[in-house]
Every structure is written in C-alpha cells, then in structure tokens.
Design a protein around this motif. Structure first.
Motif, PDB file in Angstrom:
ATOM      1  N   VAL A   1       0.835  -1.200   0.000  1.00  0.00           N
ATOM      2  CA  VAL A   1       0.000   0.000   0.000  1.00  0.00           C
ATOM      3  C   VAL A   1       0.872   1.254   0.000  1.00  0.00           C
ATOM      4  N   ILE A   2       1.803   1.322   0.961  1.00  0.00           N
ATOM      5  CA  ILE A   2       2.587   2.549   1.152  1.00  0.00           C
ATOM      6  C   ILE A   2       3.590   2.774   0.019  1.00  0.00           C
ATOM      7  N   LEU A   3       4.343   1.735  -0.341  1.00  0.00           N
ATOM      8  CA  LEU A   3       5.380   1.942  -1.361  1.00  0.00           C
ATOM      9  C   LEU A   3       4.803   2.391  -2.709  1.00  0.00           C
ATOM     10  N   PRO A   4       3.773   1.745  -3.249  1.00  0.00           N
ATOM     11  CA  PRO A   4       3.225   2.227  -4.520  1.00  0.00           C
ATOM     12  C   PRO A   4       2.644   3.636  -4.428  1.00  0.00           C
ATOM     13  N   LEU A   5       1.990   3.947  -3.296  1.00  0.00           N
ATOM     14  CA  LEU A   5       1.389   5.276  -3.166  1.00  0.00           C
ATOM     15  C   LEU A   5       2.461   6.361  -3.082  1.00  0.00           C
ATOM     16  N   VAL A   6       3.518   6.097  -2.312  1.00  0.00           N
ATOM     17  CA  VAL A   6       4.611   7.072  -2.248  1.00  0.00           C
ATOM     18  C   VAL A   6       5.261   7.200  -3.617  1.00  0.00           C
ATOM     19  N   GLY A   7       5.487   6.080  -4.292  1.00  0.00           N
ATOM     20  CA  GLY A   7       6.067   6.136  -5.635  1.00  0.00           C
ATOM     21  C   GLY A   7       5.212   6.927  -6.599  1.00  0.00           C
ATOM     22  N   ALA A   8       3.891   6.724  -6.533  1.00  0.00           N
ATOM     23  CA  ALA A   8       2.994   7.453  -7.437  1.00  0.00           C
ATOM     24  C   ALA A   8       3.004   8.946  -7.151  1.00  0.00           C
ATOM     25  N   THR A   9       3.038   9.324  -5.873  1.00  0.00           N
ATOM     26  CA  THR A   9       3.064  10.751  -5.544  1.00  0.00           C
ATOM     27  C   THR A   9       4.362  11.411  -5.997  1.00  0.00           C
TER      28      THR A   9
ATOM     29  N   LEU B   1      12.200  10.745   4.058  1.00  0.00           N
ATOM     30  CA  LEU B   1      12.749  11.213   2.791  1.00  0.00           C
ATOM     31  C   LEU B   1      11.652  11.485   1.767  1.00  0.00           C
ATOM     32  N   GLY B   2      10.601  10.649   1.783  1.00  0.00           N
ATOM     33  CA  GLY B   2       9.503  10.865   0.843  1.00  0.00           C
ATOM     34  C   GLY B   2       8.746  12.142   1.107  1.00  0.00           C
ATOM     35  N   TRP B   3       8.719  12.565   2.370  1.00  0.00           N
ATOM     36  CA  TRP B   3       8.025  13.801   2.726  1.00  0.00           C
ATOM     37  C   TRP B   3       8.685  15.015   2.067  1.00  0.00           C
ATOM     38  N   GLY B   4      10.022  14.973   2.000  1.00  0.00           N
ATOM     39  CA  GLY B   4      10.724  16.135   1.459  1.00  0.00           C
ATOM     40  C   GLY B   4      11.164  15.994   0.018  1.00  0.00           C
ATOM     41  N   ALA B   5      10.867  14.842  -0.614  1.00  0.00           N
ATOM     42  CA  ALA B   5      11.304  14.635  -1.994  1.00  0.00           C
ATOM     43  C   ALA B   5      10.501  15.497  -2.957  1.00  0.00           C
ATOM     44  N   ARG B   6      11.121  15.818  -4.100  1.00  0.00           N
ATOM     45  CA  ARG B   6      10.453  16.651  -5.106  1.00  0.00           C
ATOM     46  C   ARG B   6       9.742  15.758  -6.122  1.00  0.00           C
ATOM     47  N   PRO B   7       8.437  15.925  -6.314  1.00  0.00           N
ATOM     48  CA  PRO B   7       7.749  15.171  -7.367  1.00  0.00           C
ATOM     49  C   PRO B   7       8.351  15.489  -8.731  1.00  0.00           C
ATOM     50  N   GLY B   8       8.473  14.469  -9.556  1.00  0.00           N
ATOM     51  CA  GLY B   8       9.028  14.663 -10.886  1.00  0.00           C
ATOM     52  C   GLY B   8      10.472  14.251 -11.006  1.00  0.00           C
ATOM     53  N   ASP B   9      11.168  14.071  -9.894  1.00  0.00           N
ATOM     54  CA  ASP B   9      12.553  13.602  -9.920  1.00  0.00           C
ATOM     55  C   ASP B   9      12.531  12.079 -10.018  1.00  0.00           C
ATOM     56  N   ALA B  10      12.435  11.550 -11.238  1.00  0.00           N
ATOM     57  CA  ALA B  10      12.235  10.116 -11.441  1.00  0.00           C
ATOM     58  C   ALA B  10      13.398   9.301 -10.893  1.00  0.00           C
ATOM     59  N   ALA B  11      14.623   9.763 -11.141  1.00  0.00           N
ATOM     60  CA  ALA B  11      15.789   9.009 -10.676  1.00  0.00           C
ATOM     61  C   ALA B  11      15.831   8.956  -9.150  1.00  0.00           C
ATOM     62  N   GLY B  12      15.619  10.112  -8.517  1.00  0.00           N
ATOM     63  CA  GLY B  12      15.630  10.145  -7.058  1.00  0.00           C
ATOM     64  C   GLY B  12      14.510   9.304  -6.465  1.00  0.00           C
TER      65      GLY B  12
ATOM     66  N   PRO C   1       0.010  13.425   4.445  1.00  0.00           N
ATOM     67  CA  PRO C   1       0.527  12.689   3.279  1.00  0.00           C
ATOM     68  C   PRO C   1       0.779  11.228   3.607  1.00  0.00           C
ATOM     69  N   VAL C   2       0.815  10.394   2.584  1.00  0.00           N
ATOM     70  CA  VAL C   2       1.016   8.962   2.790  1.00  0.00           C
ATOM     71  C   VAL C   2       2.368   8.674   3.427  1.00  0.00           C
ATOM     72  N   ALA C   3       3.343   9.575   3.239  1.00  0.00           N
ATOM     73  CA  ALA C   3       4.645   9.373   3.887  1.00  0.00           C
ATOM     74  C   ALA C   3       4.509   9.328   5.403  1.00  0.00           C
ATOM     75  N   ALA C   4       3.524  10.034   5.948  1.00  0.00           N
ATOM     76  CA  ALA C   4       3.308  10.003   7.401  1.00  0.00           C
ATOM     77  C   ALA C   4       2.900   8.610   7.862  1.00  0.00           C
ATOM     78  N   ALA C   5       2.175   7.890   7.026  1.00  0.00           N
ATOM     79  CA  ALA C   5       1.813   6.511   7.368  1.00  0.00           C
ATOM     80  C   ALA C   5       3.063   5.642   7.452  1.00  0.00           C
ATOM     81  N   GLY C   6       4.041   5.899   6.568  1.00  0.00           N
ATOM     82  CA  GLY C   6       5.300   5.172   6.649  1.00  0.00           C
ATOM     83  C   GLY C   6       6.014   5.421   7.962  1.00  0.00           C
ATOM     84  N   VAL C   7       5.998   6.660   8.433  1.00  0.00           N
ATOM     85  CA  VAL C   7       6.626   6.979   9.717  1.00  0.00           C
ATOM     86  C   VAL C   7       5.934   6.232  10.849  1.00  0.00           C
TER      87      VAL C   7
END
Length: 432
Positions: free
Chosen positions: A251-259, A315-326, A392-398
C-alpha cells in the motif's frame, strides 16, 4: 543422508509442494479480484473494499476452524476445505462468464461477494492445518528450519502465481484466473489426501475431543511461570507490528512512488526485484533461528522494517515530485531493505506459534495465536487509511516504522524469556 534431511524430504509432498501450489493460486487471483469486480459493475471504492474480506477471515476464522480440527483432524479438514475451494473457484468463473455474456446485475455481484466470503473462511484452514501438522512432525531442533521452509514456499508462490495469472488474464477474461486457482487447489488437495499421513512423531499427540479444550492457566512450554495465553498475548503485541509492516508494504510503497511521479511499470519492476531477494532469505533465517534463538531473527527483521519505513516516510516527505531518478532510488532502496527484513522473517510467525503452544490442545492454541497476529492484517490498511485522511502517505510510513522500532525493542527483551534460547536444543525449558 541425515535423519533431518530425510524428514524434510518426507514433508515435501504433504506440506511444502501443496503450500507452493496454494500460494501460487491465491496470489495469482489476488490482483484480478478488483478487475473482475469492476467488470461486474462494482464501483472503484467497493472493488477496493473487497480486499478487506480476506483480512476479516484471517481474524475471525482460526478459532472456530481450530475447534473443528480438534475434533476431526487437520488432514480431513484440509481435504474438505480444498474440495470446497475448488468448487468455489469454478462457481466464480462461471458467474463471471455468465455476466460477460448476459450483462452483470445485482445477482452476479451478490454471488461474487458470497464466493469471496466463503474463500476467506476457508483460507485459514490451510495455514492452521499445516502449522499444526508441522508442529507435531518436526523435532524441536529442526522446528524453525521446517517452518521457514514453509514460509519460503509461500513466498515462491507469491512470485510465480501473479506471473502465471497475468499470462492467463492476457489471453482472455481475467475471471479465467479463477480456473487456475481451482486447478492448483485440486492438485494440492490430492497431495494432502495421498501424503499427509501421521509419522512416528504423531504418537506424542493427545486424543482429540474434550482433551483439546484450553486450560486458561496451562503454563507456556518455555516459561512455566507464565500461562500460555498470557505469553501469546505479550509476544503477539510485537508480532502485530511485524504483520502490519508486511501488510502495509503493497500500500505505502506504490502510493509514495505514485506521488513522486513513478509509473506503474517502474513500481512493478521494483517489487519484482525485491521479491527475488526475499525468496533467498528463508534458508539462513531458519538456520539462525534454530542455532541462535528466535530473537536473533525477529529483532533484525523488525529493525530493517523500521529503517525502511522511517526512511521512505522522512525522505519521501521532502522529496520533489518529478525527480524520477531520485524517486526510483528512494522507493527501490526502501523496497529492498523491506525485502531483506521480510524474507529474513520467513516462518517466524508460525515458529513462534508452535513455541508458545503447549503440546496438549496445540491446534486450539495455534488458532488463538493466528487470531491475535491476524489483527495486524486489518490494522495496517486501517492505519494507513486513517492517516492519509489528514496527512501525506509518507506520514503513514513513519507511523508503521515507529511501531516496528518499538516492537523490535519489546520482543528483543521478551522472546529470550518465553522461547527456546541459543546454544541449546529448542526442547529445553527456559524460565520466565
């Protein structure tokens, strides 16, 4: 060939091969259930909600199933359940074909829900039956290796099943994957019928019936000063966090990846690579549990899960959307750490269940254990859903990572007191 190797080889046809087949069929079916539901006219939220039926079955099913097994035995219960699962899958396939031909209506939808409910009731039969059977067949010094091999076969099925199911679904209606599940369940049931027969160690088991009733004050096998149920509840508190960590991953990994902008193909590749790594961990996990004790595996597993979830959360909380490599490095790295932790824990839930269950009324005790830890299957999606309503879904990861970290400390202190310890055979008794 050693006696241990002969025993493991003898358990292949009654336990390990049926486990692989059943797991492959179940996990081939899981991804297509929402797709079939949509074709039957369910809304997207309703189709997603159908996934919760299996979790309810894992919590509500073990205790009544354990009572039935206590009366008629694991083998007969599994044979009847397997035949019923074959019939349910064939019925599900027929109604999807009928809906495709005539158009879906309320009757098709109601029947489909009924099929899923009956499947959810029957699935715990196979987990509890094999766990109880192995508990009687495995000598204490081989218990963790036998159980981790059981868990490893389930993980192989998790990889093989969706691959075969995808190929079948690609050539026609996704409902035809139900026939795949019916076929593998038929073979698995036939193997149980032909090969799951009592061995020489079964003589230590008690007569069934009234003697299978649980004495609330019966002492735990490795902690005579504690009631068995109390030990189960204490250990179960930590194991719920582990089960939550497993259940939250898809649940968490795909949602964070999609965001963060990752597409479905990239996320699928990440999961596939992680699954391959995970499969290779069950052999060393079993060896380490038998030689160094249960905490030697459980604590590192929970610690790795905590690191992964806290990492993707922070890290997902502060990551920039659109940075595919990161995003790929972030999600991929956390997925690989989770795979190491989850693969390392193969069989630990089942091993602990047998460790904490007195030999008398073992099936009934295992049923209670599976109900306790099964709560994690429901807690994970509930926690993720509640947090994502306000954050955000990253909070669920925390949140999941923090629970795994607390559980690692808790079980690190508790398990040596209530389970077999290192440098001795697991049938030695430890004090509280």
């Amino acid at each position: 060939m050693s006696d241990d190797a002969r025993l493991m080889r003898r358990l292949a046809l009654p336990v390990y091969v049926p486990t692989l087949l059943q797991s492959a069929g179940l996990h081939a079916l899981a991804p297509v259930i929402p797709l079939v539901a949509l074709e039957l006219g369910f809304s997207v939220p309703a189709a997603a909600a159908l996934a919760a039926i299996g979790g309810v079955g894992m919590v509500a099913g073990p205790i009544p199933i354990g009572r039935l097994m206590s009366r008629i035995g694991e083998r007969l219960t599994m044979i009847v359940s397997g035949a019923l699962l074959v019939a349910l899958n064939v019925a599900g396939w027929w109604l999807t074909e009928d809906a495709a031909a005539r158009g879906p209506d309320d009757a098709h939808r109601a029947a489909f829900v009924g099929v899923l409910v009956m499947q959810a009731i029957n699935q715990p039969v196979w987990l509890l039956g094999r766990q109880a059977f192995l508990g009687g067949e495995l000598p204490a010094h081989l218990r963790a290796r036998g159980m981790s091999t059981f868990g490893g076969m389930m993980r192989v099925g998790m990889v093989a099943g969706p691959a075969v199911g995808a190929a079948i679904a690609g050539f026609g209606h996704p409902g035809r994957v139900l026939l795949l599940d019916a076929a593998v369940m038929a073979v698995a049931t036939a193997l149980v019928w032909g090969f799951m027969v009592p061995g020489e160690r079964r003589g230590v088991r008690v007569e069934r019936g009234a003697s299978e009733r649980i004495d609330p004050q019966e002492p735990a096998p490795h902690a005579p000063g504690r009631p068995a149920l109390a030990s189960m509840l204490l250990v179960g508190l930590g194991m719920i966090a582990l089960v939550m960590g497993r259940a939250a991953r898809p649940v968490i990994l795909p949602l964070v990846g999609a965001t963060l902008g990752l597409d479905a193909a990239t996320i699928s590749v990440i999961f596939a690579v992680a699954a391959i790594i995970e499969i290779g961990m069950f052999v060393p996990a079993g060896l380490l549990m038998d030689r160094r004790g249960r905490a030697a595996v459980t604590v590192p597993c929970l610690a790795l899960m905590a690191v992964a979830y806290l990492g993707i959360g922070v890290l997902g909380w502060g990551a920039r959307p659109g940075d595919a490599a990161g995003a790929t490095w972030l999600v991929g790295g956390c997925a690989l750490v989770l795979a190491l932790g989850n693969g390392f824990s193969a069989g630990i839930q089942m091993t602990l269940g047998v460790d904490l269950s007195p030999e008398r009324a073992r099936t009934a005790h295992l049923a209670r254990w599976n109900t306790i830890v099964g709560a994690g299957q429901l807690a994970a999606p509930a926690l993720v859903g509640a947090i994502t309503l306000v954050a955000p879904v990253a909070a669920a990861g925390v949140a999941v990572g923090a629970s795994c970290a607390v559980a690692a400390v808790w079980l690190g202190r508790l398990l040596p007191r209530v389970t077999p310890g290192p440098a001795r055979r697991p049938d030695a008794t430890m004090g509280p």
